[in-house]
Motif scaffolding. Structure first.
Motif, PDB file in Angstrom:
ATOM      1  N   PHE A  18       0.822  -1.219   0.000  1.00  0.00           N
ATOM      2  CA  PHE A  18       0.000   0.000   0.000  1.00  0.00           C
ATOM      3  C   PHE A  18       0.850   1.260   0.000  1.00  0.00           C
ATOM      4  O   PHE A  18       0.473   2.275  -0.583  1.00  0.00           O
ATOM      5  CB  PHE A  18      -0.957   0.015   1.187  1.00  0.00           C
ATOM      6  CG  PHE A  18      -2.143  -0.880   1.004  1.00  0.00           C
ATOM      7  CD1 PHE A  18      -2.867  -0.865  -0.178  1.00  0.00           C
ATOM      8  CD2 PHE A  18      -2.540  -1.741   2.000  1.00  0.00           C
ATOM      9  CE1 PHE A  18      -3.953  -1.693  -0.353  1.00  0.00           C
ATOM     10  CE2 PHE A  18      -3.625  -2.563   1.836  1.00  0.00           C
ATOM     11  CZ  PHE A  18      -4.335  -2.549   0.655  1.00  0.00           C
ATOM     12  N   HIS A  19       1.984   1.209   0.631  1.00  0.00           N
ATOM     13  CA  HIS A  19       2.858   2.381   0.628  1.00  0.00           C
ATOM     14  C   HIS A  19       3.567   2.561  -0.708  1.00  0.00           C
ATOM     15  O   HIS A  19       3.949   3.665  -1.061  1.00  0.00           O
ATOM     16  CB  HIS A  19       3.880   2.297   1.765  1.00  0.00           C
ATOM     17  CG  HIS A  19       3.291   2.544   3.102  1.00  0.00           C
ATOM     18  ND1 HIS A  19       2.741   3.739   3.467  1.00  0.00           N
ATOM     19  CD2 HIS A  19       3.132   1.719   4.166  1.00  0.00           C
ATOM     20  CE1 HIS A  19       2.285   3.663   4.706  1.00  0.00           C
ATOM     21  NE2 HIS A  19       2.503   2.426   5.155  1.00  0.00           N
ATOM     22  N   SER A  20       3.711   1.461  -1.462  1.00  0.00           N
ATOM     23  CA  SER A  20       4.378   1.578  -2.757  1.00  0.00           C
ATOM     24  C   SER A  20       3.407   2.073  -3.841  1.00  0.00           C
ATOM     25  O   SER A  20       3.842   2.563  -4.876  1.00  0.00           O
ATOM     26  CB  SER A  20       4.996   0.248  -3.166  1.00  0.00           C
ATOM     27  OG  SER A  20       3.978  -0.698  -3.414  1.00  0.00           O
ATOM     28  N   ILE A  21       2.098   1.928  -3.628  1.00  0.00           N
ATOM     29  CA  ILE A  21       1.113   2.399  -4.607  1.00  0.00           C
ATOM     30  C   ILE A  21       0.910   3.894  -4.407  1.00  0.00           C
ATOM     31  O   ILE A  21       0.656   4.364  -3.300  1.00  0.00           O
ATOM     32  CB  ILE A  21      -0.220   1.643  -4.450  1.00  0.00           C
ATOM     33  CG1 ILE A  21      -0.037   0.170  -4.733  1.00  0.00           C
ATOM     34  CG2 ILE A  21      -1.284   2.234  -5.362  1.00  0.00           C
ATOM     35  CD1 ILE A  21      -1.278  -0.665  -4.501  1.00  0.00           C
ATOM     36  N   LYS A  22       0.993   4.608  -5.492  1.00  0.00           N
ATOM     37  CA  LYS A  22       0.830   6.055  -5.424  1.00  0.00           C
ATOM     38  C   LYS A  22      -0.646   6.425  -5.520  1.00  0.00           C
ATOM     39  O   LYS A  22      -1.482   5.632  -5.943  1.00  0.00           O
ATOM     40  CB  LYS A  22       1.625   6.701  -6.548  1.00  0.00           C
ATOM     41  CG  LYS A  22       3.112   6.463  -6.399  1.00  0.00           C
ATOM     42  CD  LYS A  22       3.885   7.140  -7.476  1.00  0.00           C
ATOM     43  CE  LYS A  22       5.361   6.967  -7.320  1.00  0.00           C
ATOM     44  NZ  LYS A  22       5.857   5.667  -6.954  1.00  0.00           N
ATOM     45  N   ALA A  23      -0.979   7.643  -5.130  1.00  0.00           N
ATOM     46  CA  ALA A  23      -2.369   8.090  -5.088  1.00  0.00           C
ATOM     47  C   ALA A  23      -2.998   8.077  -6.476  1.00  0.00           C
ATOM     48  O   ALA A  23      -4.162   7.700  -6.632  1.00  0.00           O
ATOM     49  CB  ALA A  23      -2.446   9.493  -4.486  1.00  0.00           C
ATOM     50  N   TRP A  24      -2.266   8.469  -7.495  1.00  0.00           N
ATOM     51  CA  TRP A  24      -2.850   8.488  -8.835  1.00  0.00           C
ATOM     52  C   TRP A  24      -3.140   7.087  -9.336  1.00  0.00           C
ATOM     53  O   TRP A  24      -4.088   6.873 -10.096  1.00  0.00           O
ATOM     54  CB  TRP A  24      -1.952   9.252  -9.821  1.00  0.00           C
ATOM     55  CG  TRP A  24      -0.643   8.583 -10.126  1.00  0.00           C
ATOM     56  CD1 TRP A  24       0.531   8.757  -9.485  1.00  0.00           C
ATOM     57  CD2 TRP A  24      -0.405   7.622 -11.162  1.00  0.00           C
ATOM     58  NE1 TRP A  24       1.503   7.975 -10.044  1.00  0.00           N
ATOM     59  CE2 TRP A  24       0.967   7.265 -11.087  1.00  0.00           C
ATOM     60  CE3 TRP A  24      -1.190   7.035 -12.146  1.00  0.00           C
ATOM     61  CZ2 TRP A  24       1.537   6.344 -11.943  1.00  0.00           C
ATOM     62  CZ3 TRP A  24      -0.595   6.122 -13.006  1.00  0.00           C
ATOM     63  CH2 TRP A  24       0.745   5.790 -12.897  1.00  0.00           C
ATOM     64  N   GLN A  25      -2.340   6.099  -8.903  1.00  0.00           N
ATOM     65  CA  GLN A  25      -2.603   4.720  -9.296  1.00  0.00           C
ATOM     66  C   GLN A  25      -3.899   4.215  -8.656  1.00  0.00           C
ATOM     67  O   GLN A  25      -4.685   3.517  -9.303  1.00  0.00           O
ATOM     68  CB  GLN A  25      -1.431   3.824  -8.904  1.00  0.00           C
ATOM     69  CG  GLN A  25      -0.173   4.101  -9.697  1.00  0.00           C
ATOM     70  CD  GLN A  25       1.026   3.358  -9.160  1.00  0.00           C
ATOM     71  OE1 GLN A  25       1.108   3.073  -7.966  1.00  0.00           O
ATOM     72  NE2 GLN A  25       1.976   3.041 -10.050  1.00  0.00           N
ATOM     73  N   ILE A  29      -7.271   2.979 -10.697  1.00  0.00           N
ATOM     74  CA  ILE A  29      -7.939   1.703 -10.414  1.00  0.00           C
ATOM     75  C   ILE A  29      -9.404   1.941 -10.048  1.00  0.00           C
ATOM     76  O   ILE A  29     -10.299   1.247 -10.535  1.00  0.00           O
ATOM     77  CB  ILE A  29      -7.192   0.941  -9.297  1.00  0.00           C
ATOM     78  CG1 ILE A  29      -5.834   0.473  -9.806  1.00  0.00           C
ATOM     79  CG2 ILE A  29      -8.019  -0.236  -8.796  1.00  0.00           C
ATOM     80  CD1 ILE A  29      -4.917  -0.067  -8.731  1.00  0.00           C
ATOM     81  N   MET A  30      -9.661   2.925  -9.208  1.00  0.00           N
ATOM     82  CA  MET A  30     -11.045   3.228  -8.812  1.00  0.00           C
ATOM     83  C   MET A  30     -11.862   3.705 -10.010  1.00  0.00           C
ATOM     84  O   MET A  30     -13.035   3.349 -10.144  1.00  0.00           O
ATOM     85  CB  MET A  30     -11.060   4.255  -7.688  1.00  0.00           C
ATOM     86  CG  MET A  30     -10.543   3.700  -6.371  1.00  0.00           C
ATOM     87  SD  MET A  30     -10.508   4.907  -5.052  1.00  0.00           S
ATOM     88  CE  MET A  30     -12.233   5.210  -4.831  1.00  0.00           C
ATOM     89  N   ALA A  31     -11.254   4.487 -10.880  1.00  0.00           N
ATOM     90  CA  ALA A  31     -11.956   4.951 -12.075  1.00  0.00           C
ATOM     91  C   ALA A  31     -12.298   3.781 -13.002  1.00  0.00           C
ATOM     92  O   ALA A  31     -13.397   3.741 -13.581  1.00  0.00           O
ATOM     93  CB  ALA A  31     -11.122   5.993 -12.811  1.00  0.00           C
ATOM     94  N   LEU A  32     -11.387   2.839 -13.150  1.00  0.00           N
ATOM     95  CA  LEU A  32     -11.659   1.661 -13.974  1.00  0.00           C
ATOM     96  C   LEU A  32     -12.789   0.813 -13.402  1.00  0.00           C
ATOM     97  O   LEU A  32     -13.670   0.357 -14.134  1.00  0.00           O
ATOM     98  CB  LEU A  32     -10.391   0.822 -14.130  1.00  0.00           C
ATOM     99  CG  LEU A  32      -9.299   1.415 -15.021  1.00  0.00           C
ATOM    100  CD1 LEU A  32      -8.044   0.559 -14.950  1.00  0.00           C
ATOM    101  CD2 LEU A  32      -9.787   1.538 -16.443  1.00  0.00           C
ATOM    102  N   ALA A  36     -16.455   0.276 -15.117  1.00  0.00           N
ATOM    103  CA  ALA A  36     -16.987  -1.062 -15.392  1.00  0.00           C
ATOM    104  C   ALA A  36     -18.406  -1.198 -14.837  1.00  0.00           C
ATOM    105  O   ALA A  36     -19.308  -1.702 -15.516  1.00  0.00           O
ATOM    106  CB  ALA A  36     -16.078  -2.127 -14.793  1.00  0.00           C
ATOM    107  N   PHE A  37     -18.622  -0.744 -13.612  1.00  0.00           N
ATOM    108  CA  PHE A  37     -19.964  -0.791 -13.027  1.00  0.00           C
ATOM    109  C   PHE A  37     -20.934   0.095 -13.801  1.00  0.00           C
ATOM    110  O   PHE A  37     -22.088  -0.274 -14.017  1.00  0.00           O
ATOM    111  CB  PHE A  37     -19.941  -0.372 -11.554  1.00  0.00           C
ATOM    112  CG  PHE A  37     -19.458  -1.457 -10.647  1.00  0.00           C
ATOM    113  CD1 PHE A  37     -20.073  -2.696 -10.607  1.00  0.00           C
ATOM    114  CD2 PHE A  37     -18.384  -1.232  -9.809  1.00  0.00           C
ATOM    115  CE1 PHE A  37     -19.637  -3.698  -9.761  1.00  0.00           C
ATOM    116  CE2 PHE A  37     -17.936  -2.222  -8.954  1.00  0.00           C
ATOM    117  CZ  PHE A  37     -18.558  -3.461  -8.934  1.00  0.00           C
TER     118      PHE A  37
END
Length: 89
Positions: A18-25, A29-32, A36-37
């Motif tokens: 979680f610390h390696s994932i950046k906010a834009w990533q 992911i949330m946008a994708l 899809a929904f």
């Protein structure tokens, strides 16, 4: 399972992830997931709208056929009445 220990000074593997994932990533992911929904909901909406439209058109068609049959019967009666009055002398 990795745990935090004072000997190696490392965090748990999930915390490292979680610390390696950046906010834009996370945003991407949330946008994708959201898109899809949204796409699935749109497809469902279109299918339901198509079905309801077909049902409404079928109902209107049945009503129009019933009205046409009723009018045809009434016109046949008028024709029969005219023919019977014309033959009376």
């Amino acid at each position: 399972m990795r745990t935090f220990s004072k000997e190696n000074g490392r965090k748990p593997w999930l915390a490292e992830l979680f610390h390696s994932i950046k906010a834009w990533q996370i945003g991407v992911i949330m946008a994708l997931v959201l898109s899809a929904f949204t796409w699935l909901e749109l497809q469902s909406y279109r299918a339901i709208e198509r079905e309801l439209t077909n049902n409404a058109l079928a109902e209107r068609s049945a009503m129009a056929q019933l009205a046409a049959a009723t009018l045809a019967e009434k016109f046949n009666r008028v024709i029969d009445l005219g023919a019977s009055l014309a033959t009376r002398v």
